[in-house]
Write a protein that holds these residues in place. Structure first.
Motif, PDB file in Angstrom:
ATOM      1  N   ARG A 148      -6.327 -12.935  13.075  1.00 57.42           N
ATOM      2  CA  ARG A 148      -6.277 -13.006  11.611  1.00 57.42           C
ATOM      3  C   ARG A 148      -7.130 -11.954  10.920  1.00 57.42           C
ATOM      4  NH1 ARG A 148      -8.506 -18.281   8.318  1.00 57.42           N
ATOM      5  NH2 ARG A 148      -8.209 -17.503   6.201  1.00 57.42           N
ATOM      6  N   PHE A 149      -8.367 -11.755  11.398  1.00 55.59           N
ATOM      7  CA  PHE A 149      -9.260 -10.794  10.766  1.00 55.59           C
ATOM      8  C   PHE A 149      -9.355  -9.487  11.545  1.00 55.59           C
ATOM      9  CE2 PHE A 149     -10.992 -15.000   9.489  1.00 55.59           C
ATOM     10  CZ  PHE A 149     -10.791 -14.894   8.128  1.00 55.59           C
ATOM     11  N   GLY A 150      -8.554  -9.347  12.576  1.00 55.34           N
ATOM     12  CA  GLY A 150      -8.634  -8.175  13.429  1.00 55.34           C
ATOM     13  C   GLY A 150      -7.888  -6.981  12.872  1.00 55.34           C
ATOM     14  N   ASN A 151      -8.166  -5.812  13.440  1.00 61.46           N
ATOM     15  CA  ASN A 151      -7.527  -4.577  12.980  1.00 61.46           C
ATOM     16  C   ASN A 151      -7.586  -3.549  14.104  1.00 61.46           C
ATOM     17  OD1 ASN A 151      -6.379  -2.877  10.842  1.00 61.46           O
ATOM     18  ND2 ASN A 151      -8.276  -1.701  11.074  1.00 61.46           N
ATOM     19  N   MET A 152      -6.508  -2.784  14.237  1.00 60.53           N
ATOM     20  CA  MET A 152      -6.478  -1.694  15.208  1.00 60.53           C
ATOM     21  C   MET A 152      -6.043  -0.436  14.475  1.00 60.53           C
ATOM     22  SD  MET A 152      -4.437  -1.504  18.844  1.00 60.53           S
ATOM     23  CE  MET A 152      -4.538  -0.065  19.904  1.00 60.53           C
ATOM     24  N   THR A 153      -6.872   0.605  14.566  1.00 57.07           N
ATOM     25  CA  THR A 153      -6.630   1.842  13.834  1.00 57.07           C
ATOM     26  C   THR A 153      -6.485   2.995  14.810  1.00 57.07           C
ATOM     27  OG1 THR A 153      -7.974   1.038  11.991  1.00 57.07           O
ATOM     28  CG2 THR A 153      -7.492   3.392  12.052  1.00 57.07           C
ATOM     29  N   VAL A 154      -5.379   3.749  14.665  1.00 56.79           N
ATOM     30  CA  VAL A 154      -5.153   4.938  15.493  1.00 56.79           C
ATOM     31  C   VAL A 154      -5.137   6.143  14.549  1.00 56.79           C
ATOM     32  CG1 VAL A 154      -3.620   6.117  17.090  1.00 56.79           C
ATOM     33  CG2 VAL A 154      -3.831   3.621  17.160  1.00 56.79           C
ATOM     34  N   GLY A 155      -6.067   7.089  14.753  1.00 59.49           N
ATOM     35  CA  GLY A 155      -6.203   8.235  13.862  1.00 59.49           C
ATOM     36  C   GLY A 155      -7.258   7.971  12.812  1.00 59.49           C
ATOM     37  N   ASP A 156      -7.637   8.994  12.081  1.00 60.28           N
ATOM     38  CA  ASP A 156      -8.707   8.891  11.088  1.00 60.28           C
ATOM     39  C   ASP A 156      -8.183   8.322   9.783  1.00 60.28           C
ATOM     40  OD1 ASP A 156     -10.340   9.967  13.005  1.00 60.28           O
ATOM     41  OD2 ASP A 156     -10.163  12.011  12.252  1.00 60.28           O
TER      42      ASP A 156
END
Length: 256
Positions: free
Chosen positions: A248-256
């Motif tokens: 629910r509160f998670g996030n995955m970021t690829v790139g700036d």
């Protein structure tokens, strides 16, 4: 011997030799304790508010205060200069409050080092461990600290400081206080254990994780409660898992 903070005075520090590092905690009713009266009138005349301890080397010891709810935040300890390279002892403390970490620093000739000693990946062995080696188990709320003559200079003192953690997240929760950590840093992971192939891996809600390794092990599950970042200038990265769950509160970021 150790310097005794004000909140620990007039409490009995109890010491018991353990049959093994993983032995369960002794209770108050067990007839195994040696007791040290931690008052200001102790056997260490050159140090105010201090106590002295004699112990059999090469052994594990449980250390606790008579008041089960008393949770120390800082103390300093040194060993006799005559200890030499003989086996050490490992003191096991069970703490009460949630802790983000324990910081252990060297004090040499009265000056505290700016560097924090790295936490070990396993419980130190009293036969071989160096002065100030330590291991933190957040799952059992135990810290193991080695005291020996190895890897120390004359009259060196170890300062142990407990970092309060009022916002530590548990799995599936969001934290208001976030710590930026590298994937390769053991302190970024639950119980300071970098997950291995076949295990479940969890990025906790108070962690913003930067992937600084080229490839992850093949996990069973990767649970992302916090944030996982793969930077654009970090080169190719590969994450392998049977299941990747962004909660629910998670996030995955690829790139700036």
């Amino acid at each position: 011997m150790g310097a005794m903070p004000a909140e620990l005075r007039n409490n009995n520090l109890k010491i018991a030799r353990l049959p093994s590092a993983s032995a369960k905690d002794f209770t108050k009713t067990d007839d195994v304790w040696s007791s040290i009266q931690t008052t200001t009138t102790l056997m260490v005349p050159d140090l105010k508010d201090a106590f002295a301890l004699t112990a059999r080397t090469g052994k594990y010891y449980q250390a606790k205060f008579e008041d089960d709810n008393l949770d120390w935040e800082e103390f300093a300890m040194r060993v006799t200069p005559e200890w030499g390279n003989n086996p050490g002892i490992v003191l096991r403390f069970t703490y009460v409050q949630d802790r983000e970490a324990y910081k252990i620093k060297d004090i040499i000739t009265g000056k505290m080092s700016a560097d924090v000693k790295p936490v070990l990946l396993s419980i130190p062995d009293p036969a071989t461990c160096g002065f100030g080696d330590y291991y933190l188990s957040k799952s059992t709320k135990q810290i193991f600290i080695c005291y020996s003559g190895k890897n120390k200079v004359y009259n060196q003192v170890e300062d142990v400081f407990a970092v309060k953690c009022s916002t530590c997240a548990i799995e599936g929760e969001k934290s208001d206080k976030v710590y930026t950590k590298q994937w390769s840093d053991p302190t970024a992971w639950p119980n300071e254990h970098i997950p291995l192939a076949g295990e479940n891996a969890t990025i906790m809600g108070n962690i913003s994780m930067i992937m600084d390794v080229a490839e992850s092990p093949a996990f069973s599950y990767l649970n992302i409660d916090g944030n996982l970042s793969i930077l654009s200038d970090a080169g190719d990265k590969k994450i392998t898992a049977q299941n990747i769950i962004i909660n629910r509160f998670g996030n995955m970021t690829v790139g700036d």
